[in-house]
Enzyme design. Structure first.
Site, PDB file in Angstrom:
ATOM      1  CG  MET A 188     -46.942 110.958 -29.205  1.00  0.00           C
ATOM      2  SD  MET A 188     -46.965 110.546 -30.953  1.00  0.00           S
ATOM      3  CE  MET A 188     -48.581 109.813 -31.120  1.00  0.00           C
TER       4      MET A 188
ATOM      5  CB  CYS B 261     -46.505 115.316 -20.785  1.00  0.00           C
ATOM      6  SG  CYS B 261     -46.433 115.578 -22.554  1.00  0.00           S
TER       7      CYS B 261
HETATM    8  C1  LIG Z   1     -44.060 108.410 -29.105  1.00  0.00           C
HETATM    9  C2  LIG Z   1     -43.980 108.585 -27.620  1.00  0.00           C
HETATM   10  C3  LIG Z   1     -45.155 108.733 -26.877  1.00  0.00           C
HETATM   11  C4  LIG Z   1     -45.112 108.903 -25.492  1.00  0.00           C
HETATM   12  N1  LIG Z   1     -46.290 109.013 -24.801  1.00  0.00           N
HETATM   13  C5  LIG Z   1     -46.269 109.063 -23.447  1.00  0.00           C
HETATM   14  C6  LIG Z   1     -47.474 109.054 -22.693  1.00  0.00           C
HETATM   15  O1  LIG Z   1     -48.588 109.018 -23.222  1.00  0.00           O
HETATM   16  N2  LIG Z   1     -47.375 109.076 -21.348  1.00  0.00           N
HETATM   17  C7  LIG Z   1     -46.177 109.103 -20.699  1.00  0.00           C
HETATM   18  O2  LIG Z   1     -46.152 109.082 -19.482  1.00  0.00           O
HETATM   19  N3  LIG Z   1     -45.024 109.121 -21.384  1.00  0.00           N
HETATM   20  C8  LIG Z   1     -45.033 109.099 -22.742  1.00  0.00           C
HETATM   21  N4  LIG Z   1     -43.836 109.081 -23.444  1.00  0.00           N
HETATM   22  C9  LIG Z   1     -42.558 109.125 -22.704  1.00  0.00           C
HETATM   23  C10 LIG Z   1     -41.992 107.722 -22.520  1.00  0.00           C
HETATM   24  O3  LIG Z   1     -42.856 106.924 -21.735  1.00  0.00           O
HETATM   25  C11 LIG Z   1     -40.613 107.774 -21.845  1.00  0.00           C
HETATM   26  O4  LIG Z   1     -40.753 108.294 -20.546  1.00  0.00           O
HETATM   27  C12 LIG Z   1     -39.602 108.621 -22.599  1.00  0.00           C
HETATM   28  O5  LIG Z   1     -39.741 108.455 -23.984  1.00  0.00           O
HETATM   29  C13 LIG Z   1     -38.140 108.306 -22.208  1.00  0.00           C
HETATM   30  O6  LIG Z   1     -37.824 106.945 -22.394  1.00  0.00           O
HETATM   31  P1  LIG Z   1     -37.132 106.343 -23.722  1.00  0.00           P
HETATM   32  O7  LIG Z   1     -35.880 107.120 -23.975  1.00  0.00           O
HETATM   33  O8  LIG Z   1     -36.901 104.893 -23.420  1.00  0.00           O
HETATM   34  O9  LIG Z   1     -38.132 106.522 -24.804  1.00  0.00           O
HETATM   35  C14 LIG Z   1     -43.863 108.927 -24.831  1.00  0.00           C
HETATM   36  C15 LIG Z   1     -42.678 108.801 -25.575  1.00  0.00           C
HETATM   37  C16 LIG Z   1     -42.710 108.625 -26.949  1.00  0.00           C
HETATM   38  C17 LIG Z   1     -41.425 108.480 -27.714  1.00  0.00           C
END
Ligand SMILES: Cc1cc2nc3c(=O)[nH]c(=O)nc-3n(C[C@H](O)[C@H](O)[C@H](O)COP(=O)(O)O)c2cc1C
Ligand SMILES: Cc1cc2nc3c(=O)[nH]c(=O)nc-3n(C[C@H](O)[C@H](O)[C@H](O)COP(=O)(O)OP(=O)(O)OC[C@H]3O[C@@H](n4cnc5c(N)ncnc54)[C@H](O)[C@@H]3O)c2cc1C
Lengths: 315, 266
Positions: free
Chosen positions: A71, A129
């Site tokens: 993103m 990130c």
């Molecule tokens: C579309 C998308 C946008 C994300 N944007 C952020 C963000 O702005 N800040 C952040 O700390 N993590 C961001 N993440 C990471 C998620 O918060 C999370 O840590 C990561 O996706 C792992 O968890 P999950 O497998 O449940 O998605 C984003 C993840 C996705 C898929």
């Protein structure tokens, strides 16, 4: 589902499931929608000093066993963001995520959150990130030195509980968590998406994501997140939000057994829709019923107790 | 909402035909057909440049129509017949298809006629009676007229300057049609102020109405939250909303969010 009730920095949550940062959280109405769908808390999009458009698309891609995103932190900037999230009245915890290039920026952001007097349960600083130049793992923000400096600066500016979001891709996550604790952090979020990773479109002979690479999330990263949470729980005495690949109730139970006090959920919204929160809560509740657990806290870190019973077990 | 298995990957197919509609709109016919419903959209990818949502104008052959307004749409205009075009989808909540014997009024403004034509075509195949109105600023802004004419009982044109059809907005034709043709359902896509006016008109006459909203979309699959309109997501809950839903959205006809998520006036 009374068994799922838990505490989060003085707030009583209906369950330990929290919307992960960056997913849905662009507007207050979206966060409220997530709450209506059953989560105990929500995290906003990560807010930076200036507004950011983020990377060009494609911003997301599905892979065989997971999901990828690049993103690039699109967000309206801290000032507009804090206005957007002002006036939070719900029982669910509101976590404000902030993202800076260095300790000074994080300090400024934290100060603005403090001054905004939002009804925020915690501030989350993202140091992890994997796909945004100038931020996170691309500039080494997860090192113990950097974690210490950023946490200390933020702690000087605000009394709001501080969560530090680390990366499952940076070796030394235990040292980073230790540094965070020593610098005054109140909890660790382990962790962000894994990577950077890449997917290539073989027809176009080009990386699919607009930024070329991106963070891997969803089921593919769960075993790594679990191992990192386990390692931190083993050595550092600090509450943990477990994040990475939780898609159903038993995933959440597994992660809590490794040591997570709360679970945050992002990509499950892709696979199961915003109803994912409610589904996961119900599945956890049913599982606890089946195995006779009375309260979700009984599960937290049980693997560590169990392992001690096996004298010859070594890692 | 109907989810298709094909949305999980990127498809690349050859461009069969490119039609220059006017000074800013090109229609791209793709050498492929897909399972899609009227009102749904694709995320069209130009490698190295970016990805943008584009309404599906026909499923067989798969067709889109692109207005050259900026970075990615500009690159889409440079595509040539025989070259590959890549996309994922179809995504989004489609229009409700009218049943056999119903009378519908479809209203398209600018490139908004694209999904409106696809709906009108399928509606006609289903046995509905179709009345259509196409609106534009001037004569040269009227596109897809022939296609719509072929599937409509009657087609009407309006232009702001009167250079084609009646002078004025689409409302000058829509209002009497609703009253006199016993319209059961109105469908509209185009500039948001126009859709707002149509939705209000339908409310006044107590006629069912559906509008197709355009919001800045990044993921297209309901996770990133960029296209949030109040508690709904334009890419998943929309882009088609009922007139009533749309009128209850606080930003409808007034504001939209840009790529950073900041609100700007329409
Ligand atoms: C579309 C998308 C946008 C994300 N944007 C952020 C963000 O702005 N800040 C952040 O700390 N993590 C961001 N993440 C990471 C998620 O918060 C999370 O840590 C990561 O996706 C792992 O968890 P999950 O497998 O449940 O998605 C984003 C993840 C996705 C898929
Ligand atoms: C569901 C959906 C369906 C869509 N269907 C179509 C379609 O069928 N055909 C089509 O051409 N476009 C369609 N769009 C709009 C399209 O996705 C892009 O917004 C548009 O092509 C601009 O992208 P760009 O990169 O060329 O412009 P950018 O470089 O992103 O923007 C350049 C400038 O153009 C302005 N701009 C952006 N969008 C528009 C617009 N739509 N009209 C006028 N000015 C604009 C911006 O404000 C900016 O100032 C649709 C959008 C959505 C959400």
């Amino acid at each position: 589902m009374a068994k799922l009730k838990c505490e989060f920095f003085g707030k009583k949550l209906k369950n330990p499931i929290i919307l992960a940062s960056g997913v849905l959280g662009m507007t207050k109405a979206s966060l409220e929608m997530a709450c209506e769908n059953g989560c105990g808390g929500v995290t906003t999009k990560s807010l930076s000093i200036e507004p950011r458009k983020g990377h060009e698309g494609p911003n997301v891609a599905e892979t065989e066993c997971g999901f990828m995103n690049a993103m690039g932190y699109p967000n309206p900037g801290i000032d507009a963001g804090l206005k957007e999230f002002d006036g939070w009245k719900r029982d669910e915890a509101l976590i404000i995520s902030i993202v800076g290039k260095d300790a000074t920026e994080f300090g400024t952001l934290a100060e603005k959150v403090e001054e905004a007097k939002l009804n925020a349960a915690a501030i989350e600083v993202v140091l992890s990130c994997p796909h945004t130049p100038g931020y996170g793992t691309m500039v080494g923000q997860g090192s113990p030195e950097s974690v210490t400096e950023i946490c200390k600066t933020v702690k000087e500016k605000t009394k709001i509980p501080l969560i530090v979001k680390l990366s499952p891709s940076v070796p030394g996550e235990v040292k980073a968590a230790e540094a965070a604790k020593n610098a005054g952090a109140d909890a660790i979020n382990m962790g962000n998406s894994l990577g950077p990773a890449m997917k290539i479109d073989i027809h176009r002979k080009m990386p699919v994501l607009g930024f070329g690479m991106g963070g891997l999330s969803g089921p593919a990263i769960k075993p790594i997140a679990i191992r990192c949470i386990y390692a931190i729980k083993q050595t550092v005495d600090i509450p943990i939000i477990g994040t990475g690949g939780v898609n159903c109730g038993t995933d959440a139970i597994e992660m809590m057994m490794a040591g997570a006090n709360w679970i945050s959920v992002g990509t499950a919204v892709y696979y199961r829709g915003p109803e994912a929160f409610d589904y996961i809560a119900r599945e956890m509740d049913a599982w606890m019923d089946m195995y006779g657990y009375k309260n979700v806290n009984e599960i937290v870190g049980v693997v560590h107790e169990e392992i001690r019973k096996y004298k010859n077990y070594s890692q | 909402m109907k989810k298709f298995e094909s949305t999980r990957i990127i498809h690349s197919n050859k461009i069969k035909k490119i039609i220059e509609e006017n000074y800013r709109i090109k229609t791209i016919e793709i050498d492929h057909s897909i399972e899609a419903l009227p009102g749904q959209f694709l995320m069209v990818w130009i490698p190295g440049v970016g990805e943008r949502p584009m309404s599906i104008g026909n499923n067989d052959p798969l067709t889109i129509s692109v207005a050259n307004v900026g970075k990615v749409s500009g690159k889409m205009h440079e595509l040539k017949e025989g070259e590959l075009i890549s996309y994922r989808g179809p995504f989004g909540n489609p229009f409700t298809l009218p049943q056999n014997g119903k009378r519908i009024l479809v209203i398209g403004g600018g490139y908004g006629v694209v999904p409106i034509y696809f709906l009108a075509k399928v509606a006609k195949e289903n046995g509905a009676g179709v009345y259509s109105v196409i609106g534009g600023r001037t004569e040269r802004d009227i596109v897809w007229e022939k296609q719509l004419f072929m599937v409509s009982t009657e087609t009407f044109i309006t232009t702001d300057d009167g250079s084609r059809g009646k002078k004025g907005t689409v409302l000058v034709e829509a209002e009497w049609l609703i009253k006199e043709k016993k319209i059961d359902h109105v469908y509209t896509c185009g500039p948001e102020k126009m859709m707002e006016a149509v939705a209000k008109l339908c409310k006044e006459y107590d006629v069912a109405c559906e509008v197709s909203l355009e919001r800045y979309m990044k993921c297209g699959v309901g996770v990133c939250g960029s296209c949030a309109v109040d508690g709904k997501l334009c890419c998943q809950d929309g882009p088609v909303f009922t007139g009533e839903e749309a009128l209850s959205i606080s930003d409808f006809g007034k504001r939209k969010r840009d790529a950073t998520g900041r609100l700007e006036d329409i």
